[in-house]
Enzyme design. Structure first.
Site, PDB file in Angstrom:
ATOM      1  N   SER A  13      30.132  -0.321  45.016  1.00 37.43           N
ATOM      2  CA  SER A  13      31.586  -0.219  45.202  1.00 37.43           C
ATOM      3  C   SER A  13      32.230   0.896  44.385  1.00 37.43           C
ATOM      4  O   SER A  13      33.371   1.265  44.647  1.00 37.43           O
ATOM      5  CB  SER A  13      32.262  -1.555  44.869  1.00 37.43           C
ATOM      6  OG  SER A  13      31.965  -1.953  43.548  1.00 37.43           O
ATOM      7  N   SER A  14      31.533   1.418  43.389  1.00 37.71           N
ATOM      8  CA  SER A  14      32.110   2.501  42.594  1.00 37.71           C
ATOM      9  C   SER A  14      31.012   3.263  41.863  1.00 37.71           C
ATOM     10  O   SER A  14      29.884   2.788  41.747  1.00 37.71           O
ATOM     11  CB  SER A  14      33.128   1.961  41.574  1.00 37.71           C
ATOM     12  OG  SER A  14      32.471   1.189  40.583  1.00 37.71           O
ATOM     13  N   GLY A  15      31.386   4.442  41.369  1.00 42.15           N
ATOM     14  CA  GLY A  15      30.459   5.239  40.569  1.00 42.15           C
ATOM     15  C   GLY A  15      31.169   5.746  39.336  1.00 42.15           C
ATOM     16  O   GLY A  15      32.393   5.905  39.326  1.00 42.15           O
ATOM     17  N   ARG A  16      30.390   5.978  38.272  1.00 41.58           N
ATOM     18  CA  ARG A  16      30.970   6.461  37.015  1.00 41.58           C
ATOM     19  C   ARG A  16      30.074   7.518  36.400  1.00 41.58           C
ATOM     20  O   ARG A  16      28.855   7.445  36.518  1.00 41.58           O
ATOM     21  CB  ARG A  16      31.096   5.320  35.979  1.00 41.58           C
ATOM     22  CG  ARG A  16      31.964   4.164  36.371  1.00 41.58           C
ATOM     23  CD  ARG A  16      31.225   3.057  37.092  1.00 41.58           C
ATOM     24  NE  ARG A  16      29.981   2.637  36.475  1.00 41.58           N
ATOM     25  CZ  ARG A  16      29.915   1.853  35.404  1.00 41.58           C
ATOM     26  NH1 ARG A  16      31.020   1.377  34.847  1.00 41.58           N
ATOM     27  NH2 ARG A  16      28.761   1.517  34.894  1.00 41.58           N
ATOM     28  N   ASP A 238      19.286   0.536  39.432  1.00 39.88           N
ATOM     29  CA  ASP A 238      20.251   0.157  38.387  1.00 39.88           C
ATOM     30  C   ASP A 238      19.824  -1.067  37.593  1.00 39.88           C
ATOM     31  O   ASP A 238      20.088  -1.159  36.388  1.00 39.88           O
ATOM     32  CB  ASP A 238      21.657  -0.026  38.974  1.00 39.88           C
ATOM     33  CG  ASP A 238      21.710  -0.902  40.212  1.00 39.88           C
ATOM     34  OD1 ASP A 238      20.710  -1.591  40.528  1.00 39.88           O
ATOM     35  OD2 ASP A 238      22.761  -0.888  40.890  1.00 39.88           O
TER      36      ASP A 238
END
Length: 464
Positions: A13-16, A238
């Site tokens: 849902s997101s990346g950082r 991950d």
């Protein structure tokens, strides 16, 4: 002068982009860029937009230059199982389909016409999940055989991004194991199995261990971001990166990597591919140093994310967790039920399960959250019992790492249902593990033991 290491952690849902350094003996993290991720509907198929994601990767790397913190190296981790096919000109063949797409329905039976489910587990030690790469490749073979004929390379998602950064096509070990096509003893592709299934063996790249430097940025990328650095393979799955950041060196450590999925298990030196392990639905995925992250894959906070996004997308997870803690509803659902994998309406899926099992039906978002949190904790307790039976070890605590470690109510419930202590944190475990693998390659730490001691000293660990 600080040495910086860049972890690019891309979730469903997101990346950082998170820079890590060691200052005064402690690990310091700095988030420099964040971006949205999600699957797109393309002609009725759920797909990843890898071109957009790579543009986000470059944009975040540019931020490092803007703030004057040039990383020594960069590494990317993502979810497992998904891949791209490349032709001889390195163009993507077909679509980059996501694991929640329904193309794999019935593909397990196609695989089992060639090798039985039991024999497949005995060979790979990987639990059956209908979205595993083996079933996705079978779907391609059955519906688009021309794609496999045209393909020159198959790269898992993080390996594709590393290729785009470095120009090197390699396969990182931890991510490769999620394919259900790796031999857990040789830690290489099971080419005999690949031949049996009729997949072209030439598309599978060399498997390398996490912590390997595969090269530097290409000339094109250097020009885009304004600097050069090494490209170092972290555990690109991950979960494997998160497990690196467990803040303890105790030999018998049980963990839950808590995020969109909940991965509950232990580290082992060798895979357990026994019928008993298969029956309990445990998987033998790869980890740092060639270890096995022996775990069960539980649906996780995907259910919470879904009901919150449906009913109150602006509500913080902290507020939702707090409100759920005051609910008295007793209903629980089976988090492992297939109805929760990819429903069009998660709220209705939870309600419908409660109706079918003659339980009180949650009508509000806090009540729904309470049902899901209690269901997860109950599932954790059941899995802990199974792990203890299989390993013969009694665990006196559970280390919860990842974003879900911030869910205080869930941590309390986990301690209640399992009857053991819960140590929660660090929340940024995946990024930390990614960074640790780069620091170990650079010589910042002598070994993983020293690195984990530093994690324990650097981040707050809450005890329940």
């Amino acid at each position: 002068m600080s040495r910086y290491f860049l972890a690019i952690d891309i979730g469903a849902s997101s990346g950082r982009h998170i820079l890590g350094s060691v200052e005064n003996g402690k690990i310091v993290l700095e988030e420099v860029y964040r971006f949205w991720n999600g699957m797109d509907h393309v002609d009725g198929t759920l797909c990843w937009d890898v071109d957009r994601l790579f543009n986000e990767i470059i944009a975040g790397m540019k931020k490092c230059k803007e703030i004057g913190k040039i990383p020594v190296s960069v590494g990317i981790d993502t979810w497992g199982v998904d891949f791209v096919l490349l032709d001889k000109e390195d163009n993507i063949v077909g679509q980059t389909v996501g694991y929640r797409d329904h193309r794999t329905e019935g593909m397990d039976e196609e695989v089992y016409k060639i090798i039985s489910e039991d024999d497949l587990y005995a060979r790979t030690g990987i639990q059956k999940a209908i979205y595993n790469t083996i079933y996705q490749l079978m779907a391609v073979k059955k519906t688009h055989p021309e794609y496999l004929e045209k393909a020159d390379a198959m790269l898992m998602i993080p390996d594709y991004f590393h290729f785009k950064l470095s120009g090197k096509k390699v396969q990182e070990y931890s991510e490769a194991t999620t394919s259900q096509l790796i031999n857990p003893v040789t830690k290489d592709w099971d080419y005999e199995l690949i031949d049996m299934l009729g997949f072209p063996r030439g598309i599978f790249q060399k498997v390398l261990m996490p912590g390997t430097t595969i090269g530097n940025l290409t000339d094109e990328v250097r020009e885009l971001v304004g600097y050069d650095c090494k490209v170092v393979l972290p555990p690109t799955h991950d979960t494997a990166s998160a497990v690196m950041a467990i803040p303890t060196n105790a030999e018998d450590t049980c963990y839950i990597s808590s995020g969109t999925w909940s991965l509950m298990g232990v580290e082992m030196a060798e895979a357990n591919c026994s019928p008993k392990s298969e029956e309990a639905n445990f998987t033998n995925e790869g980890g740092y140093g060639g270890k096995i992250t022996y775990l069960a894959n539980i649906m996780g906070l995907w259910m919470i994310q879904s009901v919150r996004n449906q009913l109150a997308p602006d509500m913080s997870y902290g507020d939702l967790c707090e409100q759920a803690s005051h609910e008295t509803i007793q209903a629980v659902v089976d988090c492992q039920d297939s109805s929760f994998l990819s429903p069009d309406d998660m709220v209705e899926a939870v309600k419908d399960y409660c109706r079918k099992t003659n339980q009180e039906v949650p009508e509000t978002l806090p009540a729904l959250a309470s049902v899901i949190y209690n269901s997860l904790a109950k599932c954790y307790a059941e899995k802990l019992e199974e792990i203890q039976k299989i390993t013969g070890v009694k665990y006196d605590k559970i280390n919860i790492i990842g974003g879900g470690s911030n869910a205080a109510y869930l941590n309390e419930l986990t301690a209640k249902y399992t009857g053991v202590g819960v140590h929660a944190g660090p929340g940024e475990a995946t990024a930390i593990g990614n960074i640790l693998s780069q620091m170990l390659e650079d010589g910042t730490f002598a070994d993983l033991k020293e690195a984990r001691n530093c994690v324990a000293d650097s981040f707050e660990i809450k005890i329940y």
